[in-house]
Design a protein around this motif. Structure first.
Motif, PDB file in Angstrom:
ATOM      1  N   GLU A  26       0.863  -1.189   0.000  1.00 42.52           N
ATOM      2  CA  GLU A  26       0.000   0.000   0.000  1.00 42.52           C
ATOM      3  C   GLU A  26       0.890   1.226   0.000  1.00 42.52           C
ATOM      4  N   PHE A  27       0.532   2.230  -0.794  1.00 37.86           N
ATOM      5  CA  PHE A  27       1.281   3.485  -0.715  1.00 37.86           C
ATOM      6  C   PHE A  27       0.328   4.672  -0.744  1.00 37.86           C
ATOM      7  N   ALA A  28       0.792   5.774  -0.169  1.00 37.23           N
ATOM      8  CA  ALA A  28       0.035   7.019  -0.197  1.00 37.23           C
ATOM      9  C   ALA A  28       0.329   7.704  -1.527  1.00 37.23           C
ATOM     10  N   ASN A  29      -0.734   8.088  -2.203  1.00 36.25           N
ATOM     11  CA  ASN A  29      -0.651   8.552  -3.589  1.00 36.25           C
ATOM     12  C   ASN A  29      -0.625  10.080  -3.665  1.00 36.25           C
ATOM     13  N   LYS A  30       0.479  10.629  -4.206  1.00 37.53           N
ATOM     14  CA  LYS A  30       0.535  12.098  -4.328  1.00 37.53           C
ATOM     15  C   LYS A  30      -0.388  12.603  -5.433  1.00 37.53           C
ATOM     16  N   LEU A  31      -0.719  11.709  -6.379  1.00 35.31           N
ATOM     17  CA  LEU A  31      -1.578  12.087  -7.513  1.00 35.31           C
ATOM     18  C   LEU A  31      -3.055  11.884  -7.135  1.00 35.31           C
ATOM     19  N   ASN A  32      -3.470  12.415  -5.987  1.00 34.31           N
ATOM     20  CA  ASN A  32      -4.880  12.252  -5.603  1.00 34.31           C
ATOM     21  C   ASN A  32      -5.643  13.530  -5.945  1.00 34.31           C
ATOM     22  N   LEU A  33      -6.949  13.408  -6.057  1.00 36.48           N
ATOM     23  CA  LEU A  33      -7.768  14.522  -6.557  1.00 36.48           C
ATOM     24  C   LEU A  33      -7.615  15.792  -5.720  1.00 36.48           C
ATOM     25  N   ALA A  50      -5.038  16.783  -3.955  1.00 34.60           N
ATOM     26  CA  ALA A  50      -3.740  17.414  -4.234  1.00 34.60           C
ATOM     27  C   ALA A  50      -3.754  18.089  -5.606  1.00 34.60           C
ATOM     28  N   ILE A  51      -4.420  17.459  -6.573  1.00 42.14           N
ATOM     29  CA  ILE A  51      -4.477  18.034  -7.923  1.00 42.14           C
ATOM     30  C   ILE A  51      -5.225  19.369  -7.893  1.00 42.14           C
ATOM     31  N   PHE A  52      -6.385  19.393  -7.225  1.00 44.85           N
ATOM     32  CA  PHE A  52      -7.169  20.637  -7.174  1.00 44.85           C
ATOM     33  C   PHE A  52      -6.445  21.722  -6.389  1.00 44.85           C
ATOM     34  N   ARG A  53      -5.823  21.321  -5.283  1.00 41.46           N
ATOM     35  CA  ARG A  53      -5.091  22.309  -4.478  1.00 41.46           C
ATOM     36  C   ARG A  53      -3.950  22.917  -5.287  1.00 41.46           C
ATOM     37  N   TYR A  54      -3.304  22.069  -6.097  1.00 39.80           N
ATOM     38  CA  TYR A  54      -2.193  22.533  -6.933  1.00 39.80           C
ATOM     39  C   TYR A  54      -2.711  23.504  -7.994  1.00 39.80           C
ATOM     40  N   TRP A  55      -3.807  23.136  -8.639  1.00 44.41           N
ATOM     41  CA  TRP A  55      -4.390  24.001  -9.667  1.00 44.41           C
ATOM     42  C   TRP A  55      -4.852  25.343  -9.107  1.00 44.41           C
ATOM     43  N   LEU A  56      -5.341  25.311  -7.859  1.00 48.51           N
ATOM     44  CA  LEU A  56      -5.832  26.541  -7.239  1.00 48.51           C
ATOM     45  C   LEU A  56      -4.715  27.359  -6.605  1.00 48.51           C
ATOM     46  N   GLY A  57      -3.485  26.885  -6.722  1.00 44.57           N
ATOM     47  CA  GLY A  57      -2.344  27.608  -6.178  1.00 44.57           C
ATOM     48  C   GLY A  57      -2.231  27.510  -4.668  1.00 44.57           C
ATOM     49  N   ARG A  58      -2.884  26.514  -4.068  1.00 43.49           N
ATOM     50  CA  ARG A  58      -2.838  26.384  -2.612  1.00 43.49           C
ATOM     51  C   ARG A  58      -1.834  25.325  -2.162  1.00 43.49           C
ATOM     52  N   GLN A  59      -1.055  24.849  -3.106  1.00 46.22           N
ATOM     53  CA  GLN A  59      -0.056  23.829  -2.796  1.00 46.22           C
ATOM     54  C   GLN A  59       1.113  24.034  -3.749  1.00 46.22           C
ATOM     55  N   THR A  60       2.328  24.063  -3.189  1.00 49.17           N
ATOM     56  CA  THR A  60       3.479  24.399  -4.033  1.00 49.17           C
ATOM     57  C   THR A  60       3.977  23.207  -4.849  1.00 49.17           C
ATOM     58  N   TRP A  61       3.921  21.993  -4.269  1.00 53.67           N
ATOM     59  CA  TRP A  61       4.483  20.835  -4.975  1.00 53.67           C
ATOM     60  C   TRP A  61       3.508  20.288  -6.023  1.00 53.67           C
ATOM     61  N   SER A  62       4.081  19.784  -7.094  1.00 58.44           N
ATOM     62  CA  SER A  62       3.250  19.253  -8.171  1.00 58.44           C
ATOM     63  C   SER A  62       2.916  17.777  -7.926  1.00 58.44           C
ATOM     64  N   PRO A  63       1.629  17.425  -8.036  1.00 57.75           N
ATOM     65  CA  PRO A  63       1.270  16.013  -7.882  1.00 57.75           C
ATOM     66  C   PRO A  63       1.622  15.186  -9.123  1.00 57.75           C
ATOM     67  N   PHE A  64       2.043  15.847 -10.197  1.00 61.21           N
ATOM     68  CA  PHE A  64       2.231  15.146 -11.472  1.00 61.21           C
ATOM     69  C   PHE A  64       3.657  14.652 -11.698  1.00 61.21           C
ATOM     70  N   THR A  65       4.597  15.090 -10.863  1.00 56.66           N
ATOM     71  CA  THR A  65       5.988  14.684 -11.075  1.00 56.66           C
ATOM     72  C   THR A  65       6.321  13.418 -10.277  1.00 56.66           C
ATOM     73  N   LEU A  66       7.344  12.710 -10.725  1.00 60.09           N
ATOM     74  CA  LEU A  66       7.595  11.365 -10.205  1.00 60.09           C
ATOM     75  C   LEU A  66       8.242  11.311  -8.818  1.00 60.09           C
ATOM     76  N   GLU A  67       8.923  12.397  -8.395  1.00 64.73           N
ATOM     77  CA  GLU A  67       9.629  12.293  -7.112  1.00 64.73           C
ATOM     78  C   GLU A  67       8.647  12.292  -5.942  1.00 64.73           C
ATOM     79  N   PRO A  68       9.001  11.601  -4.839  1.00 64.38           N
ATOM     80  CA  PRO A  68       8.116  11.598  -3.665  1.00 64.38           C
ATOM     81  C   PRO A  68       8.021  13.001  -3.074  1.00 64.38           C
ATOM     82  N   VAL A  69       6.920  13.275  -2.368  1.00 61.66           N
ATOM     83  CA  VAL A  69       6.819  14.553  -1.660  1.00 61.66           C
ATOM     84  C   VAL A  69       6.785  14.259  -0.163  1.00 61.66           C
ATOM     85  N   GLU A  70       7.637  14.967   0.575  1.00 56.86           N
ATOM     86  CA  GLU A  70       7.659  14.831   2.035  1.00 56.86           C
ATOM     87  C   GLU A  70       6.853  15.996   2.598  1.00 56.86           C
TER      88      GLU A  70
END
Ligand SMILES: [Zn+2]
Length: 304
Positions: free
Chosen positions: A141-148, A150-170
């Motif tokens: 089981e893994f926690a998925n950075k590409l979740n809805l 995170a995607i919406f928060r990224y699009w709305l500018g409320r999150q700096t890291w991109s959910p679309f790139t391959l590196e893990p986010v801490e």
């Protein structure tokens, strides 16, 4: 030996505060559904990595024996109490980056809500691979950075890291989310083939969990878990992977294991077998002594 930092639950009331009283009944039950769908009907020996207080352990009913591994000794003590005395369970305190087992030992392994705390995920996955028998089943089981969310928060500018790139986010210290493709790449490089992917916890939203009965949320989550084969947009993803047929030396290995002590190798120098001294296991090669106390084999730090 240099290994990445470990997220240690020693002395934690994680089972009580997060699961029993933390309003996680929905997450717990969707995991039960996924495990039922992914577990092989039968097995000999399962390694449960990051077993904690043994929340999922009773769900591995098809396996004859289960090794519960956790870095925290107090979590394992809670698991001992929960599961009771049984020949079926073994308890090992160890670091997932330096597993104390002989190669090719397990025909099953599970790692649930554990990779989440791994600073060096490929290293930990490589350790799992080494201790698994060719053809064995690994449920991850893994926690998925590409979740809805995170995607919406990224699009709305409320999150700096991109959910679309391959590196893990801490996103908090020793809390990592992963891109599903990165996980697939690592597993493939380690010669695991992915057989099934399920997506879970699509309704992990506070107000929804408060107003909709858990049973209904679990029902609808179960209905859609299979869509993980097509896309993965949920916060939690389960995969079932099969370890490649051959080991690193290009041959099949089935270690002859006659006793529990024969499961182990020295986590520091790799020497085996270890000598059974009742209150500790001794490595003849590097001289380290690993404590055995109250049914827990402790490979974290050698005895002084
Ligand atoms: Zn040694």
């Amino acid at each position: 030996m240099n290994t990445p930092p470990v997220c240690n639950y020693e002395g934690s009331d994680y089972q009580t505060s997060f699961w029993d009283k933390g309003g996680r009944a929905y997450e717990d039950r969707t995991e039960a559904v996924a495990l039922k769908r992914l577990l092989p009907p039968k097995g000999r020996l399962l390694l449960e990595l990051g077993a904690g207080a043994g929340r999922n352990t009773p769900r591995y009913i098809g396996f004859d024996r289960i090794v519960l591994l956790d870095y925290s000794r107090t979590q394992l003590e809670q698991a001992q109490q929960r599961l009771g005395k049984s020949e079926k369970y073994y308890f090992v305190a160890a670091d997932a980056y330096r597993l104390p087992f002989v190669d090719g030992l397990f025909d099953g392994a599970t790692m649930i809500r554990v990779l989440h705390h791994m600073a060096d995920a490929p290293k930990a996955l490589g350790q799992v691979r080494n201790v698994m028998r060719p053809g064995g089943t690994f449920i991850l089981e893994f926690a998925n950075k590409l979740n809805l969310k995170a995607i919406f928060r990224y699009w709305l500018g409320r999150q700096t890291w991109s959910p679309f790139t391959l590196e893990p986010v801490e996103f908090a210290r020793l809390n990592f989310d992963f891109h599903p493709r990165a996980i697939r790449n690592w597993l493939n490089e380690l010669d695991f083939s992915i057989e099934k992917t399920l997506t879970l916890s699509r309704f992990r939203v506070g107000w929804l969990k408060r107003i909709v009965p858990t049973g209904i949320l679990v029902f609808f989550d179960s209905l859609f878990q299979w869509t993980g084969a097509l896309w993965q947009w949920t916060p939690s993803v389960f995969v079932r992977a099969r370890r490649g047929k051959l080991n690193i030396h290009g041959e099949e290995t089935y270690p002859r294991v006659t006793s529990l002590v024969a499961f182990f190798k020295c986590p520091d120098c790799g020497f085996l077998p270890l000598e059974d001294r009742k209150t500790y296991l001794e490595c003849y090669s590097c001289g380290k002594k690993w404590e055995v106390k109250d049914g827990i084999y402790d490979f974290r730090e050698p005895l002084k």
